[in-house]
Design a protein around this motif. Sequence first.
Motif, PDB file in Angstrom:
ATOM      1  N   SER A  63      -0.522 -24.467  -6.235  1.00  0.00           N
ATOM      2  CA  SER A  63       0.815 -24.025  -5.805  1.00  0.00           C
ATOM      3  C   SER A  63       1.864 -25.051  -6.195  1.00  0.00           C
ATOM      4  CB  SER A  63       0.850 -23.813  -4.293  1.00  0.00           C
ATOM      5  OG  SER A  63      -0.036 -22.798  -3.941  1.00  0.00           O
TER       6      SER A  63
ATOM      7  N   THR B  57      11.077  -9.547   3.094  1.00  0.00           N
ATOM      8  CA  THR B  57      10.979 -10.624   2.106  1.00  0.00           C
ATOM      9  C   THR B  57      11.345 -10.088   0.727  1.00  0.00           C
ATOM     10  OG1 THR B  57       9.090 -11.322   3.407  1.00  0.00           O
ATOM     11  CG2 THR B  57       9.509 -12.505   1.372  1.00  0.00           C
TER      12      THR B  57
ATOM     13  N   ARG C  57       2.503 -15.552   4.993  1.00  0.00           N
ATOM     14  CA  ARG C  57       1.882 -16.355   6.053  1.00  0.00           C
ATOM     15  C   ARG C  57       2.297 -15.889   7.436  1.00  0.00           C
ATOM     16  NH1 ARG C  57       1.459 -22.349   3.741  1.00  0.00           N
ATOM     17  NH2 ARG C  57      -0.324 -21.916   2.400  1.00  0.00           N
ATOM     18  N   GLN C  58       3.423 -15.199   7.500  1.00  0.00           N
ATOM     19  CA  GLN C  58       3.920 -14.711   8.792  1.00  0.00           C
ATOM     20  C   GLN C  58       3.146 -13.486   9.274  1.00  0.00           C
ATOM     21  OE1 GLN C  58       6.653 -15.956  10.629  1.00  0.00           O
ATOM     22  NE2 GLN C  58       6.495 -17.686   9.239  1.00  0.00           N
TER      23      GLN C  58
ATOM     24  N   ALA D 100      -0.693 -17.804  -0.132  1.00  0.00           N
ATOM     25  CA  ALA D 100      -0.660 -17.847   1.320  1.00  0.00           C
ATOM     26  C   ALA D 100      -2.076 -17.972   1.883  1.00  0.00           C
ATOM     27  CB  ALA D 100       0.019 -16.588   1.861  1.00  0.00           C
TER      28      ALA D 100
ATOM     29  N   LEU E 267       7.389 -18.908  -3.587  1.00  0.00           N
ATOM     30  CA  LEU E 267       7.497 -19.672  -2.344  1.00  0.00           C
ATOM     31  C   LEU E 267       7.970 -18.775  -1.203  1.00  0.00           C
ATOM     32  CD1 LEU E 267       7.144 -22.747  -1.720  1.00  0.00           C
ATOM     33  CD2 LEU E 267       9.634 -22.842  -1.658  1.00  0.00           C
ATOM     34  N   ILE E 268       8.967 -17.939  -1.495  1.00  0.00           N
ATOM     35  CA  ILE E 268       9.468 -17.022  -0.466  1.00  0.00           C
ATOM     36  C   ILE E 268       8.358 -16.062  -0.032  1.00  0.00           C
ATOM     37  CG2 ILE E 268      11.135 -15.200   0.036  1.00  0.00           C
ATOM     38  CD1 ILE E 268      13.049 -16.407  -1.841  1.00  0.00           C
ATOM     39  N   TYR E 269       7.643 -15.526  -1.002  1.00  0.00           N
ATOM     40  CA  TYR E 269       6.571 -14.570  -0.669  1.00  0.00           C
ATOM     41  C   TYR E 269       5.422 -15.250   0.060  1.00  0.00           C
ATOM     42  CZ  TYR E 269       8.766 -10.782  -3.206  1.00  0.00           C
ATOM     43  OH  TYR E 269       9.631  -9.798  -3.584  1.00  0.00           O
ATOM     44  N   GLN E 270       5.186 -16.490  -0.314  1.00  0.00           N
ATOM     45  CA  GLN E 270       4.129 -17.224   0.372  1.00  0.00           C
ATOM     46  C   GLN E 270       4.478 -17.360   1.857  1.00  0.00           C
ATOM     47  OE1 GLN E 270       3.959 -21.358  -0.498  1.00  0.00           O
ATOM     48  NE2 GLN E 270       1.776 -21.540  -0.023  1.00  0.00           N
ATOM     49  N   GLY E 271       5.731 -17.751   2.106  1.00  0.00           N
ATOM     50  CA  GLY E 271       6.187 -17.882   3.488  1.00  0.00           C
ATOM     51  C   GLY E 271       6.086 -16.561   4.222  1.00  0.00           C
ATOM     52  N   GLY E 272       6.523 -15.480   3.553  1.00  0.00           N
ATOM     53  CA  GLY E 272       6.485 -14.149   4.157  1.00  0.00           C
ATOM     54  C   GLY E 272       5.061 -13.738   4.481  1.00  0.00           C
TER      55      GLY E 272
END
Lengths: 454, 301
Positions: free
Chosen positions: B119, B216, B184-185, B109, B177-182
């Motif tokens: 990535s 997440t 970044r939030q 992230a 990928l899920i954690y990356q999105g989380g």
Amino acid sequence: MESSRGQVTGGGAGGRPFSRRWFLGAGSASLLTAGLGTGLTACGSGGGAGGGDGKTLTAFVYGDDAVKVQQAGVDRFNKSAAAKKAGGTIKLQKVPGSDYSPKLRTAMGSPSAPDVFFNWGGGSIKPYEEAGKLVDLTDIIEGDPVLKDGFLPSVLAAGDLKSRHYGIPMRGMQPVILFYNKAVFAEHKLQPPTTWDQLLDNNVKLKKAKITPFALGGSDVWPELMWLEYLVDRIGGPEVFKRIQDGDAEGWGDPTVLKAAELVKELIDDGAFGSKFTSVSYVNGGAPAVFARGKAAMHLMGSWEYSTQLGKFPDFAKADLGWAPFPTVEGGTGDVRNVVGNPTNYWSVNARTKNKDLAVGFLKDCASQAYAQALVDNGDVPTTSNAADLLTSAPNPEYAKFQYDMVQKAPAFTLSWDQALGDGLGTKMHTEIGKLFAGQSSPSDFVTACKGLK
Amino acid sequence: MTVTVEKTPTARKGPAHHASRTGRPHAAWALPGVLFFTFFAVVPMALALYLSFTSWDGLGDPRPVGLDNWRKLLDDPRMAQSLWLTVVLTVASWVFQTVVALLLGVWAAGRQRNRAILSAVFFVPFLLSSTAIAILFYALLDPNFGIIQKDTLGSQSGAFLAIVFVGGWQFIPFHTLIYQGGARQIPDVLYQAAAIDGAGRYRQFFSITLPQLRHTITTSTVLMVVGSLTYFETVLILTKGGPGTDTAILPYLMYEAGFKTYDFGYASAIASFLVIAATGLSLILVRLTGFGAMRSTREGM
């Protein structure tokens, strides 16, 4: 799947191992069946016993390299006068090997069941017979000289259920043979063992030379089964398993079975199979490679080992591959000429076929000289009565002759236990054998567990 | 199939037009999804549940046997062993995948050099089919000709570790990928404030990143747990449940009962049990973590 042995699991003709080409073929074939299957049925052109008009009959066959013999047979038959007279043709459907049993089972329960299908005789067709889905071929065979005299009687009988014929032999014979590496044996001045003591004696010498005595594809389980089959036969004769096959689970309690399991256990503990055999596979070529490269001196395997080696290690197969019968066990009552393995494969006919004459006409082709010759050319030994004359044209006449004599002179030919018991019991027995070889159960645990199988 | 395909365009025209005016999608939008779900999930599940009360060998008609299969489920020693193996596999996979995916995801992230390229590379295993991956690792682990010439798959611990590792190798990219999105939030101001207060990188990770990723983690955990319960191809190809029965987890036992011994009634009972267990577990997870309450991680900010 691996509930069936050799051929099934082998993924290749008579257990010829997986190759990349096989995988690609199998993969695309499954895709095609999955993709086109529904489409074809929807269009009403998906033949079969339920949906066909009797003009085109479907034949399911185990889809490996040897299938070219059946394809040629179908092509020849479709052009023949017999086909014209019966008014139709045969369409061969090649089912990828590892999927064969489940695919056949699901198809036979559906409207698009095949009219004719490949099987292993005995227990492998028992559920179909019980469900009334098989044509009893006894009277047809008795009344037809071509079929009646066409095959070795013992082979024809080996596929029987309750002494009635339900199948026509259609592939080569597959006895289990003790293969050995001639080069390794010569180097260490050994002879193929004829008795169990000699076998143990060989083991000591081989281990001293840091060579694993026996290659074993333990992760497949069915190669492990071969050891028990032969040991039980040599110690107590074919009657011991016959009793189990006939449905008496108490037969597992025969002291012979315990003795065989104990001998196996001694071999394992002694390192006769090396230390890694539980993760070695036959079907991916692991065990044959260990054997061909001299890391292991012997390999107890079905007759297809020869063609496997010829495909993977041709120099080894031609120069150094030796073969011998399984040794006797001291004090045992079994005849050393007895054989275990798969007598052959069979065609059976679906009782719901719309054109029995056509199906039977097709089956007769399997007794023909042309069909037997095609098998011989493919490296197989046919089970037809005329086979002996054809063997001189085999890729290795000496080996073909050995196999033919072995089967023809055998007082008893015990069908592979898993095939004889059928998928249900066979699979459960595999589990117990796997546990015995993996050291998860003792020989007496094994006997107790097998007695409880149902 | 045909029904769904024909219905879709008709369903799309009217409601879509309507939706653009109101700003809310019409219920008909859900129709293709609902039909698909009904035909390919609900109906088969109901059939499996029905079959679990019958004895059926795949030929002829299923014969009702009442609760026999379910009773067998309780008595079968192999079932008990499989259940235990499944639990161990689930826990081990969760620990392995969560730790690695969380760290990788948080790292991904950020704004380091080459991060995007790396990535993308990390994500590749997830794009391969499980079967292909299993066949690949099977070859790599061959005791005589592989890269690790040990009896890996021939011992219980080895076979188990191999299954956990191969599963992780395949699914960690997805959870990353899920954690990356989380990650970044998470608003930058939190880190800025923490930095002013003198919090170091580790303190920031444990006091800001982890708590902020709570939901997440729940999402990823539910997916992992349900995924582990249905983990199958890898086991089939790598170990076939072996050595002996050492890695015969529930889905493998179900496959064996159904497609090797043709005891479809019993296989259906195992399948139904799996559905019930997976549903129950995800509900419990969601409840325990407060995920279902839909509270924001940013409450009070």
